[in-house]
Design a protein around this motif. Structure first.
Motif, mmCIF file in Angstrom:
data_model
loop_
_atom_site.group_PDB
_atom_site.id
_atom_site.type_symbol
_atom_site.label_atom_id
_atom_site.label_comp_id
_atom_site.label_asym_id
_atom_site.label_seq_id
_atom_site.Cartn_x
_atom_site.Cartn_y
_atom_site.Cartn_z
ATOM 1 N N ARG A 83 3.568 -0.401 -11.848
ATOM 2 C CA ARG A 83 2.697 -0.224 -13.017
ATOM 3 C C ARG A 83 3.488 0.291 -14.218
ATOM 4 N N ALA A 137 0.830 -1.217 0.000
ATOM 5 C CA ALA A 137 0.000 0.000 0.000
ATOM 6 C C ALA A 137 0.854 1.251 0.000
ATOM 7 N N GLU A 168 3.874 1.190 -5.976
ATOM 8 C CA GLU A 168 2.789 0.795 -6.884
ATOM 9 C C GLU A 168 2.920 1.495 -8.233
ATOM 10 N N ASP A 169 3.258 2.783 -8.188
ATOM 11 C CA ASP A 169 3.429 3.531 -9.442
ATOM 12 C C ASP A 169 4.589 2.971 -10.264
ATOM 13 N N SER A 194 2.262 4.057 -2.435
ATOM 14 C CA SER A 194 1.969 4.576 -3.774
ATOM 15 C C SER A 194 3.217 4.651 -4.645
#
Length: 1057
Positions: A176, A167, A172-173, A169
């Motif tokens: 992706r 969790a 996660e960015d 960011s």
């Protein structure tokens, strides 16, 4: 290791360089693969933040791996070196603890990675004690510290497996971004690995007091062999791991062997008590001068040298129990730590033929940490989230609509498709329980009505279909109840609704061509609008009227129904098994970018024309379709048996454009004459992938007489050319939008299209060669003589009716067949006369025969089709010369050509032309307009244009060949005569003009490419088949009757492989 003596100290840099090659080997492979994809496929670039993060991580990992294997491990014994590799799991275990704590997972699940961390740290402690207390030295102490730091740095490698679980960011960015720009990221990481490893190896050799000049002896040592063996076996191991996972052999063929790898290595080195240390007088000088005579002696020396690294330690020499205990405890702790940190793989749920990128996080393995990298690279998921996904997925079942189009099929043909639908009904009964797949059957019957005294009534074909449906339940051993029937009047004609014996629904849509457009494409448009337009949207329209938000409903429709709604396009005479449908569903279910998938089509019937088509279909599927699947995308998913994704059909410029009415001459050829190929062209241009599954068999009737065959191919030939040219014309845009179509694939299709266009000229050259062989005439005279008959036939085609043209083509085909038979015999006679088969014609003929025999042997169930290959060869002039002329000249005739019913069809056609266009009130699709195309003739000018352009290219090819042959020796290429024993006669040569040589090389290259693609596709077809057979047996093990059906099918299909 520094204690080994097979390689003396002067040659140690060679060994270190070999280790460097092992480390960078996977990176080099990944660099080549990613560069290829970057150039020809996706070239998305990552952000600067992502690049910086990747560089930092890869620097740490590469530095840790190089320091551990090149600097530290040469100071340790064989047991430590084998088992310390297992400690690279430490950070993965830490990440698992953090992720599971954040997810509030059950405590006993969290304790597994916690124990793994404790065991790995305990291993470090025992490792340090065994050296620092019992064999302490400055060099050893530094090596211990570097080894521990190196393993921790390497363990950062698998951060991406957990990045989406924290969790955070930032992570996660980056994850992706990496997923979207994978090719560029892999190029950057590979280059960083290679540079860092090279820097460590290059710096360490002089720092350790050695010189690089000994590397010139690299080819005189065993190091090269060991490096090649290690790199090859590692690559093969990684491939077999992927195969094992796809085939659902996860535990027995992946996890268990990986766990036992370290133990097995130690057993191999330590258990053979017969291996003794060399005698005291066998010093390093002995190893330098001794030259083993066999591989067995080499193995003996390597085992001896490996054990030397352990037996020369002080704890072994003086039998220090404490040191030995620390050594054993450290090895055991590291091994158990790896097992506990990867025990989640044992319970991992995977789909059959799971995508590799969904199985493993990184694209490649680690050269020095093979089994550890494969285990730690396997996808990690929180069990609680898996259960949540499973609960959400219960309502995401796949809905398959089987849509068959009928016209004037016979009783036997109708029986085939109805039996196939009843099989599927029995295979997946409709019950109250949730199922993975639900089926619904639709039959769209064209021209189902006729004029009678009191109006329009169902014709004899519709009545036959009703009789077949009522009779069909009796085909099963246990007689089932007759289907329940409803008769509904509709604006387009009528609809019959049946509830099949096992609960699935069947609808028969009887179309009245005075009320709605007929022909196959408009029937397809009708069911596309009915299923994808009305059936899918009705529920959401009702919810929208009830007050739900529009954006939410659109997203749910896109994610849920569109993606999980499939349409199986069928012809009215298709025969298939449920397994064939399930194999196609697998392709669409697991690969979201696949918009359509087709199976292996088998023509049925009797007679020479069917025999010809059997081999033609076989070659087309064995070589051409597999090459399209492997190198790019299948260009045509035949409408007789193809599965389409609802989301793909509903995409922009697909279904809407498919409804375009033909308003120009070229439209009739491209849109209506080859509707299945045009639909695939639209899908490809929109970015969807079309695939081929060789294990999905379907059977359909083929034309059995010469006239019907020529009329069928008269439709197929021009439409194939028109759609391929359309695709190639937008090749640049298509390759940008479609990741499966590269510029190289576009080039491959251009070459294939050029070969197709020049087919008639090529056949003329072949016939010319036949005259030269048989009649021993001049080459130019033979070429002129070969051109005359097709030229005369071309002129006659403009003057005579189509039926007369076909009769002339049939007579000429017989004469050409005799000529081809004489050609084969003359080539064989020439080989005997020349006393060698190493001639251009001999190599070409033998190579073709061998290639087709090997290809057929790889399809054992279809090997008997090779017999029809002789007929296919004899009919080459008919199929690639006369048929092409007939198809191009008669392009203005867009009648269907098959299943014509004579005067009755003509009478109804005349009557419908006189009637006004009517609009139905049930839907708003273009098919509601009535139009008859049965006697449609396009402007002759269009046909003349295409004919001129097509044959002008062939004339240019023939004229160029004529002039080259006239010039003679000045431009011909001389090929020496070579005998089978390897000798050659310089006085005897074979002359070959440049165009002929270019043609031979191009054709041979295409065949070899297709053959390699066939081998690749065959392997993955076998993988899919085994995975399907395994999962189906487990699913129906408790149901004996279904297990018996599956077992019979598996036994039958095993013959294919």
């Amino acid at each position: 290791n520094n204690q080994t003596e097979i390689i003396c100290s002067e040659q140690k840099p060679t060994a270190l360089l070999g280790i460097g090659f092992v480390l960078v080997g996977p990176s080099v492979l990944l660099l080549l693969k990613s560069t290829w994809k970057f150039i020809f496929k996706s070239a998305t670039r990552p952000s600067k933040k992502t690049i910086f993060w990747v560089l930092c991580v890869e620097f740490l990992v590469a530095l840790g791996a190089a320091v551990l294997t090149i600097v530290s491990m040469p100071h340790f014994d064989i047991v430590t070196n084998v088992m310390i590799l297992n400690s690279v799991s430490i950070l993965s275990a830490v990440f698992q603890v953090v992720a599971e704590c954040l997810a509030k997972e059950r405590k006993w699940l969290i304790m597994l990675p916690v124990c793994s961390i404790l065991l790995t740290v305990t291993g470090y402690v025992f490792f340090a004690i065994s050296y620092l207390i019992f064999e302490s030295s400055l060099e050893i102490n530094i090596s211990i510290g570097l080894a521990i730091v190196g393993t921790i740095c390497v363990s950062v490698n698998w951060w991406e497996n957990y990045s989406m679980l924290f969790a955070v960011s930032f992570l996660e960015d980056i994850s992706r971004d990496i997923a979207q720009s994978r090719n560029v990221v892999c190029i950057i990481s590979s280059l960083m690995r290679i540079l860092v490893t090279s820097a460590v190896v290059g710096a360490y050799v002089p720092l350790s007091g050695r010189e690089w000049k000994s590397v010139k002896l690299v080819f005189e040592t065993v190091v090269v062999s060991l490096v090649v063996i290690q790199m090859t076996s590692s690559a093969l191991c990684r491939w077999f791991v992927v195969v094992a996972c796809k085939m659902h052999a996860l535990r027995r063929s992946f996890v268990l062997p990986m766990y036992l790898a370290s133990i097995t290595v130690l057993a191999v080195f330590l258990f053979p008590t017969a291996v003794r240390l060399p005698k005291s007088n066998q010093t390093s000088t002995f190893f330098e001068t001794f030259q083993p005579k066999s591989s067995g002696e080499w193995l003996h020396l390597m085992l001896t040298d490996a054990i030397r690294t352990l037996n020369t330690r002080d704890i072994m020499v003086h039998k220090k129990t404490g040191g030995l205990a620390c050594l054993g405890c450290s090895a055991l702790s590291w091994w158990l730590g790896l097992m506990l940190s990867t025990v989640y793989i044992w319970y991992l749920k995977i789909h059959r033929i799971e995508r590799t990128q969904d199985l493993f996080v990184r694209c490649m393995y680690e050269g020095a940490f093979l089994e550890q990298s494969m285990l730690l690279n396997t996808r990690f998921e929180i069990r609680k989230r898996i259960k949540e996904k499973k609960l959400k997925g219960e309502h995401m079942e796949i809905l398959v609509f089987l849509c068959a189009t009928m016209w004037h099929e016979t009783y036997d043909e109708m029986m085939k498709i109805i039996i196939s639908m009843f099989r599927l009904d029995k295979y997946r009964p409709k019950t109250d329980k949730q199922s993975d797949v639900e089926f619904e059957f639709h039959i769209y019957f064209d021209d189902a009505f006729k004029d009678v005294d009191n109006g329009r009534h169902a014709n004899e074909y519709a009545e036959i279909l009703v009789d077949v449906i009522k009779e069909d339940p009796c085909i099963f051993k246990q007689k089932a109840a007759l289907p329940r029937q409803k008769i509904i009047n509709t604006p387009y004609g009528g609809r019959l609704e049946y509830t099949l014996p096992k609960g699935n629904l069947m609808m028969v849509h009887l179309k009245d061509k005075t009320l709605i457009r007929h022909k196959k494409r408009w029937s397809q448009i009708m069911y596309l609008y009915y299923i994808l337009g009305w059936r899918l949207n009705r529920q959401y329209f009702e919810e929208f009227e009830a007050g739900k938000e529009l954006d939410f409903l659109k997203e749910r429709l896109k994610v849920s129904d569109r993606e999980n709604t499939y349409i199986l396009a069928l012809d009215g005479d298709t025969d298939f098994q449920p397994s064939a449908v399930m194999l196609l569903i697998d392709r669409l279910n697991l690969y979201p970018e696949v918009g359509a998938a087709c199976g292996r089509i088998h023509p049925t019937g009797t007679g020479p024309m069917v025999w010809y088509q059997k081999f033609e279909y076989a070659v087309g599927h064995w070589l051409q379709k597999t090459a399209e699947h492997v190198f790019g995308c299948v260009l045509c998913s035949p409408g007789c048996f193809s599965l389409f994704r609802g989301a793909a059909l509903m995409d922009d410029n697909v279904m809407k454009r498919y409804t375009t009415k033909a308003s120009e001459a070229s439209h009739y050829v491209q849109y209506d004459q080859g509707e299945d190929r045009w639909l695939c062209t639209l899908l490809l241009q929109q970015g969807w992938r079309v695939e081929y599954n060789a294990a999905s068999d379907a059977y359909t009737n083929a034309p059995q007489d010469f006239k019907e065959f020529y009329n069928q191919r008269r439709r197929w030939g021009p439409s194939t050319m028109a759609n391929t040219i359309d695709l190639l014309g937008s090749g640049g845009l298509t390759s940008q939008r479609n990741s499966s179509i590269s510029k190289l694939y576009i080039l491959y299709q251009i070459i294939s299209m050029a070969a197709s266009i020049l087919g008639p000229a090529t056949v003329c050259l072949m016939i010319s060669g036949s005259f030269v062989f048989i009649l021993n005439m001049d080459e130019n005279i033979a070429l002129t003589l070969a051109i005359v008959p097709p030229t005369v036939y071309l002129i006659l085609c403009f003057k005579l009716k189509s039926d007369t043209q076909i009769k002339i083509a049939a007579i000429m085909s017989v004469f050409y067949a005799f000529l081809m038979a004489g050609t084969v015999l003359s080539i064989i006679g020439d080989l005997v006369k020349q006393k060698t088969f190493l001639t251009p014609s001999g190599l070409f003929l033998i190579g073709m025969v061998v290639l087709y025999i090997i290809t057929a042997a790889l399809h054992p169930q279809e090997f008997s089709l090779v017999i029809y290959g002789l007929l296919y060869f004899l009919c080459i002039p008919s199929g690639y010369l006369l048929l092409v002329i007939y198809s191009i000249v008669n392009m203005n005739n867009v009648t269907w050509g098959t299943r014509e019913t004579g005067s009755q069809a003509k009478t109804t056609a005349v009557n419908t032309i006189k009637k006004k266009v009517m609009n139905a009130t049930c839907c708003k699709c273009p098919c509601v307009e009535s139009e008859d195309l049965s006697e449609k003739i396009l402007p002759l000018f269009f046909s003349l244009q295409v004919t001129f352009a097509f044959f002008f290219c062939n004339v240019l090819w023939l004229v160029a060949t004529f002039f080259l042959q006239a010039i003679g020796d000045l431009v011909s290429i001389k090929i020496p005569k070579i005998y089978p024993n390897g000798t050659y006669d310089p006085t005897e040569v074979f002359s070959l003009d440049p165009i002929a040589l270019m043609f031979l090389l191009s054709f041979a290259s295409l065949l070899l490419m297709q053959f390699v693609a066939m081998l690749y596709h065959r392997i993955y077809t076998l993988i899919h088949f085994v995975a399907y057979a395994d999962t189906e047996m487990k699913s129906y093990r408790k149901q004996s009757h279904r297990s018996h059906q599956v077992s019979q099918w598996i036994t039958h299909k095993m013959m294919t492989f």
